[in-house]
Write a protein that holds these residues in place. Structure first.
Motif, mmCIF file in Angstrom:
data_model
loop_
_atom_site.group_PDB
_atom_site.id
_atom_site.type_symbol
_atom_site.label_atom_id
_atom_site.label_comp_id
_atom_site.label_asym_id
_atom_site.label_seq_id
_atom_site.Cartn_x
_atom_site.Cartn_y
_atom_site.Cartn_z
ATOM 1 N N UNK A 168 -11.561 6.079 10.809
ATOM 2 C CA UNK A 168 -10.395 5.241 11.085
ATOM 3 C C UNK A 168 -9.226 6.088 11.591
ATOM 4 N N UNK A 172 0.830 -1.213 0.000
ATOM 5 C CA UNK A 172 0.000 0.000 0.000
ATOM 6 C C UNK A 172 0.856 1.251 0.000
ATOM 7 N N UNK A 210 -3.211 1.675 6.852
ATOM 8 C CA UNK A 210 -4.430 1.208 6.164
ATOM 9 C C UNK A 210 -4.597 -0.275 6.497
ATOM 10 N N UNK A 211 -4.987 -0.506 7.699
ATOM 11 C CA UNK A 211 -5.139 -1.866 8.214
ATOM 12 C C UNK A 211 -6.217 -1.828 9.278
ATOM 13 N N UNK A 212 -6.750 -2.977 9.601
ATOM 14 C CA UNK A 212 -7.781 -2.961 10.657
ATOM 15 C C UNK A 212 -7.211 -2.410 11.953
ATOM 16 N N UNK A 248 -10.059 -1.441 2.307
ATOM 17 C CA UNK A 248 -10.597 -1.494 3.667
ATOM 18 C C UNK A 248 -11.793 -0.593 3.864
ATOM 19 N N UNK A 249 -11.746 0.590 3.250
ATOM 20 C CA UNK A 249 -12.795 1.569 3.535
ATOM 21 C C UNK A 249 -13.774 1.721 2.379
ATOM 22 N N UNK A 307 -12.789 6.569 6.238
ATOM 23 C CA UNK A 307 -11.367 6.870 6.400
ATOM 24 C C UNK A 307 -11.149 7.837 7.548
ATOM 25 N N UNK A 348 -4.828 1.481 -3.000
ATOM 26 C CA UNK A 348 -3.949 1.037 -1.907
ATOM 27 C C UNK A 348 -4.637 -0.005 -1.035
ATOM 28 N N UNK A 349 -5.907 0.249 -0.689
ATOM 29 C CA UNK A 349 -6.566 -0.691 0.220
ATOM 30 C C UNK A 349 -8.063 -0.652 -0.012
#
Lengths: 297, 603
Positions: free
Chosen positions: A258, A92, A188-190, B37-38, A255, B34-35
């Motif tokens: 987070x 990433x 950018x991970x949990x 996730x969101x 985002x 990139x991800x």
């Protein structure tokens, strides 16, 4: 050859900085970083430029008489700081390209390293990447070592995915002395993943500072309107979307939530946190933003 | 606002086609991020078309197209309309019926609408096209113009031979009309800002009586025969009933079948004598005017001849022909005797000061005369050529046509050379305009009744030919009536509509032959009847009306502020929008492409 941000002026200004640690006692052998009076055999080590607040007794008047510049003498016990810089080298960090995200993260790491080296402290850079043996540089000391660090950081290319705690764990096995830990990642991970990782760093009694590095494209994705198939840069997993204003809004909210959670966790854990967006000027970030949040003094 | 080309608005129906490219589902673009996730995922769409999303660019394109269509429609502003001209086509074809109303009535109604739309300060000039393009009234207020409009009627006349494009443009310019409306049933090509054509009427099938003659089988016959020709301007065969009336009573009728675009002739013999006759078609066709034709009986039974000769006995052989009555006078007495009721004048070795008003034969005229100069004397001339077929040469064996003496002729005006010799024509005829004339370079009368049969036959032929010229078929509408020497006081002409027009002494022509029918020429106690018929095949052909071109209209001396044409500015705005769209679209495309390439290179 120094990278672009590292102009002579920039380096000169970095030399005036010192890493601030939250902990007075870092577990060094001879004394604390912040108490130059302890010990009887003060061994002269180096000079550094005078910064407001320094003890005037250690000014070298001879240099002042010759050059009209103020320098203080450094003694070995003052440089007994061990700084560990952890750089996220997962896939990433290469979005949209290594040059636009990973390189700025490396430059920030180099800036930190130069500050440490200019203060005649120890610094070691760790690359966090799954699958390969824990890549870390040797300890460097002295300003002239910056070139070796640059060389060390120029070789790797980011890629792959990892679990932060697991990878950090591998690197932390090699740490013998407590000190300052600086973690550069996009996070950018949990949340559970980064919390485990940061807790691991705390368990090693490290004074932790966290810099989240994000690209502008990650904050505001430039997807074309309509149907789009998004591919994860680390896992190559695909997701179909119908990109539009609603979806964009929802992504930004997620985002932001987070990042807010990350910042809150860091605050509660006593970890310095700052966010660097890659379209910012590195010089401005290092020389103004980081001192403002207390990372430098 | 008005639109010079409203047909352009039909392009509006194409606008919905703009949406089609936005409906077509495109293959989703693959981008690296990139991800995930969101990113909230969504299930793939199963329908073949995509969700309709109309970006701002679509509305820009829509605006661009609307502006272009508006520009093509050529909008113009007429700031004020104060001076207009209305030109009403009142020729015969405007009497054709269109759904119960004549074309002229429809045109009149449309003209009334135009006048009604003017402000009270507007002024109207009214024009008609028949018998010629001329102004009926000028500077009328709208109310006055409407009243005058109601009194206008169409004439039984063909189109005047005028270049309407040039004529109307000149009218518009000279009189500074802001608008000139031309209401006609002819196709008009070319519209402009000033001259506007309003078309009334569609192509129609039509039949017409194109010829109606009354003849006597012989000079002395008391009965008449009618020769009628019917022409079809229809696209299909027509079966039609032809009735022949005498003084209003039906004398005979026939059923005729006429092939499309052909003519058919009918002969009806044994007609009793009536003053006037009418041939009428019972047909429901486009124009009823040309379904009737009038004819007047030849003036008398037999052929009344006035001979003008210095040698009275030279013409006496004519008296041997049954039905011919001859009166001979000297050339000096001719001027005094012109009012007599004879139908043929024979000038024997003489020529009048003026061309006669009646059919005339000139036998060996003096060398200098306005018709044909006499040439050299010929002894025993040979006949080298003759006109054939021609009524004058019918049944004549020119191989036996022997003359002892003749003079060659040199026509001084275009005529038909009937008999020719190697030295020049010996007989020339004129019959196209006015009375029939025949000039002979030889004297036929000595041979009449003698053993020169061909010359005798020729003599009978030309007598019959002259008699045909008085077949009573009459004159054409629009052509002035020849009143002869109407010197007497109290001469008047009564038209078929009952209008009486006194004729001033000395007037020889009556020009107001605008309507078809029987005209009465009243000279004191005497009354003569003349048939005047509508004769214009182009007007009868309602399928192929002659198109009128209105090229290159000038704006006239009207001030430029009166009419403001928007279309160049709209076109300019469209082009600017097009350039804007290009600049807007190009950066978006470049940004998307750059980001896509970056994302691709990240993997």
């Amino acid at each position: 050859m120094l990278p672009l941000p590292f102009t002579p002026d920039f380096l000169g200004r970095l030399e005036a900085l010192r890493l601030r640690t939250r902990k007075e006692f870092l577990g060094s052998r001879t004394g604390t970083y912040s108490s130059p009076r302890r010990g009887t055999s003060l061994e002269f080590a180096d000079y550094r430029r005078y910064a407001p607040g320094d003890d005037l007794r250690y000014l070298d008047w001879g240099i002042y008489a010759r050059s009209d510049r103020l320098y203080v003498k450094l003694f070995r016990e003052e440089m007994d700081l061990f700084a560990y810089i952890f750089i996220d080298a997962s896939g990433s960090m290469a979005f949209p390209s290594a040059a636009t995200k990973f390189s700025p993260a490396c430059h920030i790491a180099l800036a930190f390293a130069y500050v440490v080296l200019a203060n005649h402290d120890h610094v070691r850079v760790h690359l966090l990447k799954d699958g390969s043996p824990a890549a870390a540089s040797p300890f460097y000391r002295g300003r002239h070592k910056i070139l070796e660090l640059i060389h060390f950081l120029s070789a790797p290319s980011p890629g792959g995915a990892f679990d932060l705690a697991a990878v950090l764990g591998e690197h932390l096995k090699r740490i013998r002395r407590p000190g300052k830990a600086i973690l550069l990642s996009d996070f950018l991970m949990p949340s559970s993943s980064y919390q485990r990782g940061l807790n691991l760093l705390r368990a090693f009694n490290l004074d932790i500072s966290v810099i989240q590095v994000l690209g502008r494209e990650e904050i505001a994705p430039p997807f074309p309107r309509g149907g789009v198939r998004v591919v994860d840069s680390e896992s190559a997993q695909e997701l179909s979307l119908h990109w539009g204003a609603d979806l964009r809004r929802e992504y930004e909210q997620r985002l932001e939530r987070h990042n807010r959670e990350l910042k809150s966790f860091c605050h509660q854990a006593g970890i310095d946190f700052s966010l660097f967006v890659t379209d910012q000027e590195i010089g401005e970030f290092v020389l103004e933003t980081l001192p403002r949040i207390g990372l430098f003094r | 606002m008005e639109f010079l080309n409203p047909a352009a608005f039909s392009l509006l129906f194409l606008l919905p086609l703009l949406i089609i490219p936005y409906l077509i589902k495109k293959e989703p673009r693959r981008v690296i991020f990139s991800s995930l996730l969101f990113l909230p995922g969504s299930p793939p769409a199963s329908r073949p078309w995509g969700r309709l999303y109309l970006p701002p660019l679509f509305f820009l394109q829509l605006l661009l197209l609307l502006l272009l269509i508006l520009a093509l429609a050529e909008p113009v502003f007429s700031v004020r309309l104060l001076k207009v001209a209305i030109v009403l086509d009142n020729s015969a074809s405007m009497q054709a019926l269109e759904g119960g109303k004549s074309r002229f009535e429809i045109a009149r109604d449309k003209a009334a609408e135009i006048i009604g739309s003017l402000s009270a300060r507007g002024r109207v000039d009214l024009y008609t096209t028949a018998p010629r393009l001329e102004r009926s009234a000028a500077g009328l207020e709208p109310g006055e113009a409407l009243k005058l409009l109601g009194r206008l009627t169409p004439y039984d006349l063909g189109e005047s031979q005028v270049d309407y494009g040039t004529g109307l443009s000149r009218l518009a310019k000279e009189n500074s009309y802001e608008r000139l409306f031309f209401l006609t049933d002819h196709e008009v090509r070319g519209q402009g800002q000033v001259i506007r054509a309003v078309l009334v009427g569609r192509p129609k099938d039509n039949l017409a009586v194109t010829s109606f003659r009354l003849v006597r089988p012989s000079f002395g016959s008391s009965q008449l025969a009618a020769r009628v020709e019917v022409t079809s301007f229809s696209s299909r065969a027509e079966k039609v009933r032809l009735s022949l009336k005498g003084d209003g009573k039906v004398l005979s009728s026939r059923t005729l079948t006429v092939a499309p675009l052909r003519s058919v002739s009918a002969s009806i013999d044994g007609l009793p004598f009536h003053e006037a006759y009418e041939a009428e078609l019972e047909a429901r066709d486009g124009l009823s005017l040309d379904n009737r034709r009038f004819a007047v009986a030849p003036p008398a039974i037999g052929l009344e001849i006035l001979g003008i000769s210095p040698r009275p006995e030279a013409l006496s052989s004519l008296r041997s022909i049954p039905g011919v009555r001859l009166r001979v006078i000297s050339p000096e007495d001719y001027e005094k005797d012109r009012g007599a009721r004879h139908s043929l004048e024979i000038f024997h070795f003489s020529f009048p000061a003026l061309l006669p008003e009646k059919p005339a034969l000139f036998v060996l005229p003096p060398k200098k005369n306005p018709l044909a100069a006499a040439g050299d004397a010929l002894t025993g001339p040979q006949i080298s050529a003759w006109r054939e077929p021609h009524p004058l040469t019918r049944y004549v064996n020119f191989a036996l046509f022997r003359l002892s003496y003749a003079r060659s002729l040199k026509p001084l005006s275009p005529g038909d050379k009937i008999i020719e010799s190697p030295q020049g024509p010996l007989a020339v005829a004129w019959e196209n305009e006015g009375p029939r004339y025949l000039v002979l370079g030889f004297d036929p009368f000595p041979y009449l009744g003698r053993e020169n049969l061909p010359v005798s036959i020729f003599t009978l032929n030309f007598l019959g030919w002259f008699q045909e010229g008085t077949d009573g078929s009459g004159a054409a509408t629009g052509k002035p009536l020849n009143l002869g020497s109407a010197r007497a006081e109290g001469t008047a002409v009564v038209t078929p509509r009952g209008e009486r027009f006194p004729v001033r002494p000395g007037a020889r022509l009556f020009p107001r032959t605008y309507f078809q029918g029987l005209y009465q020429i009243v000279r004191g106690e005497e009354k003569g009847i003349v048939a005047v018929n509508f004769q214009d095949i182009k007007e009868s052909d309602l399928h192929n009306s002659v198109a009128i071109n209105l090229p290159g209209q000038e704006r006239g001396s009207a001030s430029p502020s009166l009419f403001f044409s928007l279309w160049p500015y709209l076109l300019l705005a469209s082009l600017l929008l097009l350039i804007l769209e290009w600049f807007w679209n190009a950066p978006i495309a470049r940004t998307v492409q750059r980001d896509y390439r970056r994302a691709e290179s990240g993997l």
